[in-house]
Motif scaffolding. Structure first.
Motif, PDB file in Angstrom:
ATOM      1  N   LEU A 149     -25.998  15.003   5.572  1.00  0.00           N
ATOM      2  CA  LEU A 149     -27.035  14.084   6.055  1.00  0.00           C
ATOM      3  C   LEU A 149     -27.270  14.343   7.532  1.00  0.00           C
ATOM      4  N   ASP A 169     -24.676   3.109   4.335  1.00  0.00           N
ATOM      5  CA  ASP A 169     -24.986   2.795   2.941  1.00  0.00           C
ATOM      6  C   ASP A 169     -25.272   4.037   2.093  1.00  0.00           C
ATOM      7  N   GLU A 170     -26.109   4.947   2.596  1.00  0.00           N
ATOM      8  CA  GLU A 170     -26.465   6.136   1.806  1.00  0.00           C
ATOM      9  C   GLU A 170     -25.228   6.975   1.510  1.00  0.00           C
ATOM     10  N   LEU A 171     -24.384   7.140   2.501  1.00  0.00           N
ATOM     11  CA  LEU A 171     -23.158   7.921   2.347  1.00  0.00           C
ATOM     12  C   LEU A 171     -22.218   7.263   1.343  1.00  0.00           C
ATOM     13  N   LYS A 197     -28.310  12.506  10.033  1.00  0.00           N
ATOM     14  CA  LYS A 197     -28.534  11.182  10.623  1.00  0.00           C
ATOM     15  C   LYS A 197     -27.236  10.674  11.232  1.00  0.00           C
ATOM     16  N   SER A 241     -21.616   6.711  -6.535  1.00  0.00           N
ATOM     17  CA  SER A 241     -22.381   7.215  -7.687  1.00  0.00           C
ATOM     18  C   SER A 241     -21.733   8.454  -8.289  1.00  0.00           C
ATOM     19  N   LEU A 295     -22.317  16.868   0.312  1.00  0.00           N
ATOM     20  CA  LEU A 295     -23.444  16.073   0.804  1.00  0.00           C
ATOM     21  C   LEU A 295     -23.568  16.252   2.308  1.00  0.00           C
ATOM     22  N   ASN A 314     -22.866   4.855  -0.921  1.00  0.00           N
ATOM     23  CA  ASN A 314     -23.447   4.714  -2.260  1.00  0.00           C
ATOM     24  C   ASN A 314     -23.433   6.033  -3.027  1.00  0.00           C
ATOM     25  N   THR A 315     -23.660   7.155  -2.321  1.00  0.00           N
ATOM     26  CA  THR A 315     -23.640   8.466  -2.979  1.00  0.00           C
ATOM     27  C   THR A 315     -22.234   8.799  -3.468  1.00  0.00           C
ATOM     28  N   ASP A 356     -24.696   2.533   9.874  1.00  0.00           N
ATOM     29  CA  ASP A 356     -25.641   2.645   8.755  1.00  0.00           C
ATOM     30  C   ASP A 356     -25.064   3.627   7.730  1.00  0.00           C
ATOM     31  N   ILE A 407     -25.524   6.804  11.231  1.00  0.00           N
ATOM     32  CA  ILE A 407     -24.287   6.577  10.467  1.00  0.00           C
ATOM     33  C   ILE A 407     -23.167   6.097  11.375  1.00  0.00           C
TER      34      ILE A 407
END
Length: 356
Positions: free
Chosen positions: A322, A334-336, A324, A342, A320, A338-339, A332, A328
């Motif tokens: 990103l 969350d995306e990292l 950003k 998942s 992965l 949560n992935t 921030d 991060i």
């Protein structure tokens, strides 16, 4: 499965009665265990009850099929109900996946500078800031247990306790090697340097009694704390170092206001490290050829690269990337996170499918 879900439904009703009783908080240890269990099974029971309701709606619609005027409406209701059941069943399967018993626990966050000298210490400071900012967003409490500061900023090592529901579940995949690529402030020719830090996420043990420590197996040393903390800091031997001979684990704590507080905090960290060591040894013994996509969690394993010139963060375990990095590193995450969760969940489902 239905029998198990029905049992969980009854248990939730029982927990609701216990939590609403007048003496619910008379035993705080028991109260915490009850609230933890309540939070864990509530979403499962809610989905199960939604499943039961959807089944009841389908049966009601099937009863209307005999009425010519209601047949088309009933058929639509049955189809919608079946679609709804599929969605709920999939969610129930996800919720019933094996849970990590430590998921809802508080944690000890340990960050240590590695290769890269001063730049590595600065990176350790950046990582601590990132996790602290993320914790603030979650409304978690962060308390520094011990810190060894670098001469130019950052940390050679920092240990902090993070208190908040689900802290371990969110941050458990952060254990491992973190690498940074950037141009240091001291670099006059603009060359990119690479340095690294290790991060360890240790779940807090409920009670020290969970781990048996023979007093003869530890040595307690006291010394004068150094660094910021007020004038009293260098006047008394308030800092504590505990050495556990069987494992070779050494814990220092000097941020508390008294020797007693530092000893209590150091013992908590020691127990968490011993427990983590035991778990890692158990997992090594039962490890199969198929390993989680998230990796082993070994703190020496390189898991992520922070490339500042390109503004990207890459997690090597799940490929992965990103772009950003600023967001991060300001918390921030969350995306990292949560992935990662998942991917881990998908791997568990795949394993479950193979076993079936």
């Amino acid at each position: 499965m239905i029998k198990k879900l029905a049992t969980l439904s009854e248990r939730l009703d029982e927990l609701n009665r216990l939590l609403s009783s007048e003496d619910a908080t008379s035993d705080m240890d028991n109260y915490r265990k009850i609230t933890r269990e309540h939070a864990e099974i509530t979403p499962i029971v809610e989905q199960f009850r939604a499943y039961e309701q959807a089944e009841a709606d389908i049966r009601e619609a099937q009863a209307m099929l005999a009425d010519p005027e209601m047949k088309d409406f009933a058929q639509d209701e049955i189809e919608n109900g079946k679609d709804k059941l599929e969605v709920i069943a999939a969610e129930l399967q996800r919720l019933l996946l094996p849970k990590d018993p430590n998921d809802e626990r508080n944690i000890f966050l340990e960050i240590r500078a590695g290769t890269g000298g001063d730049e590595s210490a600065l990176f350790a400071g950046d990582l601590f800031r990132m996790y602290s900012r993320f914790a603030e967003r979650q409304r978690w409490r962060v308390e520094v247990v011990s810190a060894s500061e670098s001469d130019i900023g950052g940390y050679k090592e920092i240990i902090a306790k993070i208190e908040g529901f689900g802290a371990y579940s969110k941050l458990k995949f952060e254990s491992g090697g973190h690498r940074v690529q950037r141009v240091p402030d001291t670099e006059t020719q603009g060359r990119i340097h690479t340095s690294a830090c290790t991060v360890a996420i240790l779940p807090e043990v409920d009670e020290i009694s969970d781990i048996t420590i023979n007093p003869a197996d530890i040595r307690l040393d006291t010394f004068r704390a150094s660094g910021a903390g007020g004038q009293h800091i260098n006047k008394t031997d308030s800092a504590v170092r505990i050495t556990h001979f069987p494992t070779g684990i050494v814990v220092e704590c000097q941020d508390g206001r008294s020797q007693h507080a530092n000893k209590a905090q150091a013992m908590q960290v020691l127990v968490a490290r011993i427990k983590a060591k035991q778990v890692n040894e158990q997992q090594s013994k039962i490890a199969s050829e198929r390993r989680s996509l998230i990796g082993s969690g070994d703190r020496s394993e390189r898991i992520r690269t922070y490339n500042y010139p390109q503004g990207r963060i890459t997690d090597h375990r799940i490929n992965l990337t990103l772009y950003k990095i600023d967001a991060i590193t300001e918390g921030d995450m969350d995306e990292l996170i949560n992935t990662l969760a998942s991917e881990h969940q998908a791997d568990l489902l795949a394993t479950l499918g193979e076993d079936n």
